[in-house]
Design a protein around this motif. Structure first.
Motif, PDB file in Angstrom:
ATOM      1  N   GLU A 114      94.112 -63.226 -39.298  1.00 27.29           N
ATOM      2  CA  GLU A 114      95.358 -62.479 -39.366  1.00 27.29           C
ATOM      3  C   GLU A 114      95.350 -61.433 -38.257  1.00 27.29           C
ATOM      4  O   GLU A 114      94.287 -61.075 -37.732  1.00 27.29           O
ATOM      5  CB  GLU A 114      95.510 -61.801 -40.735  1.00 27.29           C
ATOM      6  N   GLY A 116      94.907 -58.256 -36.269  1.00 25.04           N
ATOM      7  CA  GLY A 116      93.977 -57.149 -36.503  1.00 25.04           C
ATOM      8  C   GLY A 116      92.551 -57.601 -36.723  1.00 25.04           C
ATOM      9  O   GLY A 116      91.611 -56.809 -36.576  1.00 25.04           O
ATOM     10  N   ASP A 117      92.358 -58.871 -37.091  1.00 25.48           N
ATOM     11  CA  ASP A 117      90.999 -59.392 -37.243  1.00 25.48           C
ATOM     12  C   ASP A 117      90.325 -59.499 -35.880  1.00 25.48           C
ATOM     13  O   ASP A 117      90.980 -59.743 -34.856  1.00 25.48           O
ATOM     14  CB  ASP A 117      91.021 -60.788 -37.884  1.00 25.48           C
ATOM     15  N   GLU A 118      89.010 -59.334 -35.883  1.00 29.22           N
ATOM     16  CA  GLU A 118      88.226 -59.536 -34.669  1.00 29.22           C
ATOM     17  C   GLU A 118      87.427 -60.827 -34.778  1.00 29.22           C
ATOM     18  O   GLU A 118      86.937 -61.181 -35.848  1.00 29.22           O
ATOM     19  CB  GLU A 118      87.280 -58.357 -34.440  1.00 29.22           C
ATOM     20  N   ALA A 138      94.778 -62.304 -33.401  1.00 32.46           N
ATOM     21  CA  ALA A 138      93.501 -61.617 -33.580  1.00 32.46           C
ATOM     22  C   ALA A 138      92.986 -61.113 -32.231  1.00 32.46           C
ATOM     23  O   ALA A 138      93.587 -61.355 -31.182  1.00 32.46           O
ATOM     24  CB  ALA A 138      92.490 -62.558 -34.232  1.00 32.46           C
ATOM     25  N   THR A 139      91.868 -60.425 -32.270  1.00 33.13           N
ATOM     26  CA  THR A 139      91.267 -59.843 -31.069  1.00 33.13           C
ATOM     27  C   THR A 139      89.938 -60.508 -30.790  1.00 33.13           C
ATOM     28  O   THR A 139      89.086 -60.611 -31.682  1.00 33.13           O
ATOM     29  CB  THR A 139      91.047 -58.329 -31.251  1.00 33.13           C
ATOM     30  N   THR A 166      81.883 -55.393 -36.311  1.00 34.79           N
ATOM     31  CA  THR A 166      82.475 -54.158 -36.815  1.00 34.79           C
ATOM     32  C   THR A 166      83.109 -54.451 -38.178  1.00 34.79           C
ATOM     33  O   THR A 166      83.152 -55.610 -38.605  1.00 34.79           O
ATOM     34  CB  THR A 166      83.573 -53.636 -35.864  1.00 34.79           C
ATOM     35  N   PRO A 167      83.629 -53.430 -38.871  1.00 38.67           N
ATOM     36  CA  PRO A 167      84.329 -53.693 -40.134  1.00 38.67           C
ATOM     37  C   PRO A 167      85.539 -54.614 -39.980  1.00 38.67           C
ATOM     38  O   PRO A 167      86.016 -55.186 -40.961  1.00 38.67           O
ATOM     39  CB  PRO A 167      84.751 -52.288 -40.594  1.00 38.67           C
ATOM     40  N   ARG A 168      86.030 -54.775 -38.753  1.00 38.44           N
ATOM     41  CA  ARG A 168      87.197 -55.634 -38.532  1.00 38.44           C
ATOM     42  C   ARG A 168      86.815 -57.073 -38.202  1.00 38.44           C
ATOM     43  O   ARG A 168      87.678 -57.944 -38.109  1.00 38.44           O
ATOM     44  CB  ARG A 168      88.068 -55.071 -37.406  1.00 38.44           C
ATOM     45  N   THR A 169      85.515 -57.315 -38.038  1.00 38.13           N
ATOM     46  CA  THR A 169      85.091 -58.673 -37.679  1.00 38.13           C
ATOM     47  C   THR A 169      85.310 -59.609 -38.860  1.00 38.13           C
ATOM     48  O   THR A 169      84.812 -59.371 -39.958  1.00 38.13           O
ATOM     49  CB  THR A 169      83.607 -58.696 -37.273  1.00 38.13           C
ATOM     50  N   ARG A 170      86.041 -60.677 -38.615  1.00 40.32           N
ATOM     51  CA  ARG A 170      86.341 -61.668 -39.639  1.00 40.32           C
ATOM     52  C   ARG A 170      85.547 -62.945 -39.437  1.00 40.32           C
ATOM     53  O   ARG A 170      85.148 -63.591 -40.400  1.00 40.32           O
ATOM     54  CB  ARG A 170      87.843 -61.986 -39.589  1.00 40.32           C
TER      55      ARG A 170
END
Length: 392
Positions: A114, A116-118, A138-139, A166-170
């Motif tokens: 989604e 914002g996910d990395e 995603a990034t 990071t906390p954003r890593t999916r």
């Protein structure tokens, strides 16, 4: 422009025509030997071609095949994973056939990400990875494989990989055997990646299309490591293994939950594809082990032929442990280290086409002096290319 806005979706604005199209067109225009794009110049086994002909004539797959893929192919894929790696998959709920590995990658990332996910990807990476991550909103977070001139290999720094989470890593997007560097991740490296994925509760998509093209070491599916069966989407393909790249038959194997998610995206991409070819690939996957051994031995000899010729021509050669690509450093021949300029001039200079690795990097300076050559060609073609390259 319409209403002051560019026509192309801004997520794709950084992606123009692929380097493969550009360099292949250059090969046609100059009559050069095309060692840029990774497609074989001979077809695969005759019995597999005949299987496709039989399917066409019998009306198998000429209309829409089942959405997940024809049962014969899904069963053959499951049997292949069991035979090769002792990984058990239910062909009805844990296998999905796709339009090549490219669609498998796209559907997996569109389904699982989604905005914002990395996504962490090993750099250099195949160009569709970046585009698919962008389409998902995603990034991408590249972790660079480092060249080691002393050994002629590339190395993954596991500390850098861990620091990139990071906390954003999916999701981790892995490719082993790795295109373009030819790196084959070791048991120790894969074990550390598995531990990290479990510790940080990450999904993993593994592109394993070169699984049968390993010359040193061994191919180990990440899904077979502790804790990984339920969080890994494994991607395979018929194109590289059977030399039918134009058929575009790929697949994923994963848990039912992951397959259901990926299929939800895939059904709105191609829906289905390659109906008759699916029956032929089912037969191909049941070829005896001797076929895969012969394929590997043939490509190993071609790797050695091209690698040796490139070294004689003056390149620093990074000898691949897998895939059918050789990465070289051009700086012994061109102090500018500009891989783009080098590749664009190479056809005129000696009648050979290669691809600059910088297109596979976010950190393009790190990839600037490296150039990739494909050796999935007839021996006489490679011998002629080696002869031409000596003119450098």
């Amino acid at each position: 422009m319409t209403h002051g806005r560019p026509l192309l979706n801004r997520r794709l604005a950084e992606f123009g025509t692929t380097i493969f199209a550009e360099m292949s067109a250059l090969a046609v225009r100059t009559g050069a030997i095309n060692l840029g794009q990774g497609f074989p110049d001979t077809d695969g086994p005759e019995e597999v071609r005949e299987a496709a002909v039989r399917a066409l004539r019998a009306g198998h797959g000429n209309q829409y095949p089942p959405g997940p893929g024809v049962p014969e192919l899904r069963t053959a894929i499951a049997d292949h994973q069991q035979h090769r790696y002792a990984l058990a998959y239910d062909p009805d709920t844990e296998v999905l056939v796709t339009a090549g590995a490219t669609e498998a990658i796209a559907a997996s990332l569109l389904a699982l990400l989604e905005p914002g996910d990395e996504v962490i990807a090993l750099e250099p990476y195949y160009d569709s990875y970046a585009a698919c991550i962008a389409m998902a909103g995603a990034t991408r977070v590249p972790v660079t494989l480092h060249p080691e001139p002393a050994t002629g290999t590339y190395r993954l720094d596991l500390d850098e990989l861990r620091a990139a989470v990071t906390p954003r890593t999916r999701l981790l997007l892995l490719n082993t055997p790795h295109n373009p560097t030819g790196t084959v991740l070791t048991r120790e490296e894969l074990g550390a990646i598995a531990e990290l994925a479990c510790e940080r509760d990450l999904l993993v998509v593994t592109d394993e299309v070169y699984e049968h093209l390993v010359f040193e070491g061994e191919h180990l599916p990440l899904a077979g490591f502790p804790g990984m069966r339920g969080r890994t989407v494994t991607i395979g393909s018929a194109g590289k293994t059977f030399s039918f790249t134009g058929w575009k038959v790929g697949w994923i194997t994963a848990s039912p939950e992951l397959v259901t998610a990926v299929r939800s995206a895939k059904q709105f991409l191609t829906y289905v594809s390659a109906g008759p070819f699916q029956y032929a690939v089912a037969e191909a996957l049941r070829l005896p082990d001797s076929y895969f051994d012969t394929l590997r031995a043939d490509l190993r000899a071609k790797r050695d032929l091209l690698s040796g010729g490139l070294a004689e021509a003056g390149f620093q050669v990074y000898r691949p442990a897998g895939t059918y690509f050789v990465t070289t450093d051009i700086r012994p021949l061109d102090s500018s280290g500009d891989g783009f300029a080098f590749c664009r001039s190479l056809p005129e200079r000696c009648g050979v086409v290669a691809v600059p690795n910088a297109v596979f990097y976010d950190h393009q300076k790190q990839g600037a002096p490296f150039v990739r050559f494909a050796f999935c060609k007839r021996t006489e073609v490679l011998e002629e290319a080696v002869s031409r390259l000596k003119g450098l």
